[in-house]
Design a protein around this motif. Structure first.
Motif, PDB file in Angstrom:
ATOM      1  N   ASP A   1     -14.740   4.470   4.567  1.00  0.00           N
ATOM      2  CA  ASP A   1     -13.449   4.036   5.111  1.00  0.00           C
ATOM      3  C   ASP A   1     -12.441   3.894   3.962  1.00  0.00           C
TER       4      ASP A   1
ATOM      5  N   VAL B   1     -20.645   2.166  -2.406  1.00  0.00           N
ATOM      6  CA  VAL B   1     -20.735   2.862  -1.123  1.00  0.00           C
ATOM      7  C   VAL B   1     -21.249   4.291  -1.334  1.00  0.00           C
TER       8      VAL B   1
ATOM      9  N   ALA C   1      -9.855   2.373   3.895  1.00  0.00           N
ATOM     10  CA  ALA C   1      -9.321   1.009   3.865  1.00  0.00           C
ATOM     11  C   ALA C   1     -10.169   0.092   2.989  1.00  0.00           C
ATOM     12  N   LEU C   2     -11.421   0.483   2.684  1.00  0.00           N
ATOM     13  CA  LEU C   2     -12.281  -0.371   1.854  1.00  0.00           C
ATOM     14  C   LEU C   2     -11.639  -0.642   0.499  1.00  0.00           C
TER      15      LEU C   2
ATOM     16  N   GLU D   1      -8.525  -0.226  -0.297  1.00  0.00           N
ATOM     17  CA  GLU D   1      -7.273  -0.964  -0.090  1.00  0.00           C
ATOM     18  C   GLU D   1      -7.548  -2.443   0.115  1.00  0.00           C
TER      19      GLU D   1
ATOM     20  N   PHE E   1      -7.563  -5.289   8.292  1.00  0.00           N
ATOM     21  CA  PHE E   1      -7.375  -3.900   8.689  1.00  0.00           C
ATOM     22  C   PHE E   1      -7.903  -3.667  10.096  1.00  0.00           C
TER      23      PHE E   1
ATOM     24  N   TYR F   1       0.820  -1.212   0.000  1.00  0.00           N
ATOM     25  CA  TYR F   1       0.000   0.000   0.000  1.00  0.00           C
ATOM     26  C   TYR F   1       0.847   1.252   0.000  1.00  0.00           C
TER      27      TYR F   1
ATOM     28  N   ALA G   1     -12.694  -3.015   7.516  1.00  0.00           N
ATOM     29  CA  ALA G   1     -12.927  -2.657   6.116  1.00  0.00           C
ATOM     30  C   ALA G   1     -13.764  -3.686   5.380  1.00  0.00           C
TER      31      ALA G   1
END
Lengths: 325, 263
Positions: B155, B180, B157-158, B160, A82, A53, A86
């Motif tokens: 988020d 989303v 992180a979703l 990712e 995470f 990432y 997530a």
């Protein structure tokens, strides 16, 4: 034996801030390795670089011996859990877990079987049709684990996976993650700031501070022999004194003993706190170098010494840890 | 209610807004032939007349066409722009966002006059094009705000997580981020349609012979005749607006849509 993941001179800078500073690390395959340290020590940044990432400013990251430094995350085949879990809110539990398989074009029937198999592993097969919002925090955490495991990743990466759970569940999930790791034989890298978690769960623990690795080894090796004052403090060594030759020493409160007379260090009792199973005695001790230091003794059994009274403090040699100057 | 003064002010405020509407709705159901309160009896006569009055029907169709097209255009421009503002690496993000939100601040009459001068007089475009440009600009703040609010709540992180599971950036966006954002985009669209449909200042300045919106047609009608048909038409518009607003509220919630503006 090739390392499952290997970092060679990996540095990550954000502007003038160096988050990770020339880190060398070899993660042993099939083991659970924790990256432990206070917030800002670079542990999460390190994990995110392994996951792809964020690209390191310099250095090399190898996964299964292959240079993956610039490989995008979707080409690494790693499972990541995470801190926020997530989970995809518009998909059911089963669709979340099956998403990675769908991308891998696994046929529907096989996909369903593998999704259910993975959900059974985490004990959630009965919730396959639910939406994530309808699950408790602990259940969401298990779904996130299942989703990461379902793709049969080369590495399972866990970013503070237990920090959003309440205290009791957190302790339960430690054993649970260990069990899943043992059953799947996956290589796991877990990031945490909780030393108890790291001690209990790790095969190998890597302690980080200010972007560097300060100590690495099995918990059984690291815990009794902290490499420096930072690690000692982080692991709960609360007593620091100086030897006659000037060497800094440390000892855990539970290893200090109180005696009636010499041999030992002369001390005055400053305070006594009753804590149920034990007494926490604060002492003003004259250490071997002649300086007066405040030490804490964790005393079980016996009568409580009166504050103000004079006692002798015994520091058993086998528990006294010498630190670098 | 903990604060009686605030509560009293709120009640007065609602009364000031609602009472005139009650009068309009009540007169729409009159059996008589003048706009008068209290109404003379009850009938649906004027609703029938409104439906039969060709200029109203034509203008309604025009208004709906304009509103839907303008809302669609605003979303097509606004949503990607917001994504670029929030996620992309473009210089002067604040300036760009301010530009997209500026139609909220610039008086509509000024926008209308400018579009009239530049597009209709200067470029000799027809009034529909000018209206479409004007309404689209007017809707942009909604698209930008709502998408921005949904994006801020999502988020990071979703996406990712999707990448980690094997999705390309585009795939992760389509499979995860877009769904989303969908409720937010949907409700921004609805609100844009309502705002465009009810707009008067722009439509008034950019009116033309071929293409007339409903509010402007109704204004013209009121200047000539003063019968309850206008009240009936207003009541119908009101009902449709309420239905759309309720749908928007149920899908996203006004707090999220307007939360960003008051802050």
């Amino acid at each position: 034996m090739t390392a499952a993941a290997e970092l060679i001179g990996v540095t990550q800078r954000f502007g003038s801030f160096t988050a990770v500073d020339a880190v060398d690390l070899a993660v042993p395959p099939g083991k659970l390795t924790t990256l432990l340290g206070p917030s800002g020590c670079g542990k999460t940044t390190t994990l995110r670089m392994i996951a792809g990432y964020s690209a390191p400013t310099s250095g090399t990251i190898r996964i299964d011996g292959i240079d993956s430094t610039r490989t995008p995350p979707e080409k690494r085949n790693l499972g990541m859990v995470f801190q926020s879990y997530a989970l995809f809110p518009h998909m059911t539990v089963a669709d979340n877990v099956g998403y990675g398989l769908k991308l891998r074009k696994v046929p529907a029937a096989e996909r369903r079987a593998r999704v259910m198999e993975t959900l059974e592993l985490v004990g959630l097969a009965h919730l396959a049709g639910r939406k994530p919002k309808k699950l408790s925090g602990g259940q969401q955490q298990r779904v996130a684990l299942a989703r990461a495991i379902a793709i049969r990743p080369r590495l399972l990466l866990l970013d503070e996976p237990l920090s959003n759970l309440d205290a009791r569940l957190r302790v339960q999930m430690r054993t649970e993650i260990r069990r899943i790791q043992a059953e799947t034989e996956l290589t796991v890298i877990l990031v945490t700031h909780d030393q108890d978690e790291a001690l209990e769960m790790s095969d190998e623990m890597v302690i980080m501070n200010e972007g560097r690795i300060v100590q690495q080894g099995a918990p059984q090796q690291v815990f009794p022999r902290p490499a420096d004052r930072f690690v000692a403090e982080f692991l709960g060594y609360e007593n620091f004194l100086t030897a006659a030759d000037g060497t800094p020493l440390t000892i855990r409160p539970e290893h200090l003993r109180l005696a009636e007379q010499a041999p030992g260090l002369p001390a005055t009792v400053a305070d006594v706190a009753f804590r149920g199973v034990d007494l926490l005695v604060s002492l003003d001790v004259v250490d071997p170098s002649g300086a007066t230091v405040r030490l804490l003794a964790d005393v079980r059994g016996g009568t409580a010494p009166a504050p103000g009274s004079s006692v002798t403090v015994v520091t058993p040699d086998d528990h006294l840890v010498r630190l670098p100057r | 209610m903990k604060r009686p003064v605030t509560a009293a002010l709120a009640v007065v405020g609602y009364l000031i807004m609602i009472v005139p509407i009650v009068f309009v709705v009540a007169t729409a159901f009159t059996a008589g032939s003048t706009l008068r309160f209290p109404p003379d009896g009850f009938s649906l006569r004027w609703f029938g007349e409104a439906f039969a009055y060709e200029p109203f029907v034509e203008a309604t169709i025009s208004s709906v066409q304009l509103a839907v097209l303008a809302a669609a255009l605003a979303l097509l421009i606004g949503v990607p722009a917001t994504l670029a503002i929030h996620r992309g690496r473009i210089p002067g993000k604040g300036l760009v966002e301010g530009l997209f939100l500026s139609p909220l601040i610039v008086p509509e009459l000024v926008v209308g006059l400018a579009l009239f001068q530049q597009l209709m007089v200067g470029l000799d475009l027809d009034n529909f094009t000018a209206l479409l440009v004007g309404h689209t600009a007017l809707m942009l703040p909604y698209a930008v705000r709502v998408t921005g609010a949904s994006l801020a709540l999502a988020d990071p992180a979703l996406e990712e997580a999707a990448r980690g599971l094997g999705a390309s950036p585009l795939r992760a966006f389509v499979n995860v981020t877009l769904p989303v954002l969908r409720p937010g985009i949907f409700s921004a669209g609805l609100l844009s349609v309502v705002t465009s449909f009810n707009n008067v200042p722009l439509s008034l300045l950019l009116q033309g012979r071929d293409f007339r919106t409903l509010p402007v047609t109704m204004l013209d009608y009121v200047q000539q005749s003063y019968d309850p048909m206008v009240a009936a038409a207003s009541t119908l518009i009101l009902a449709a607006t309420v239905v759309i607003a309720v749908i928007a509220e149920r899908t996203v919630g006004f707090a999220k849509i307007f939360g960003g503006i008051s802050r």
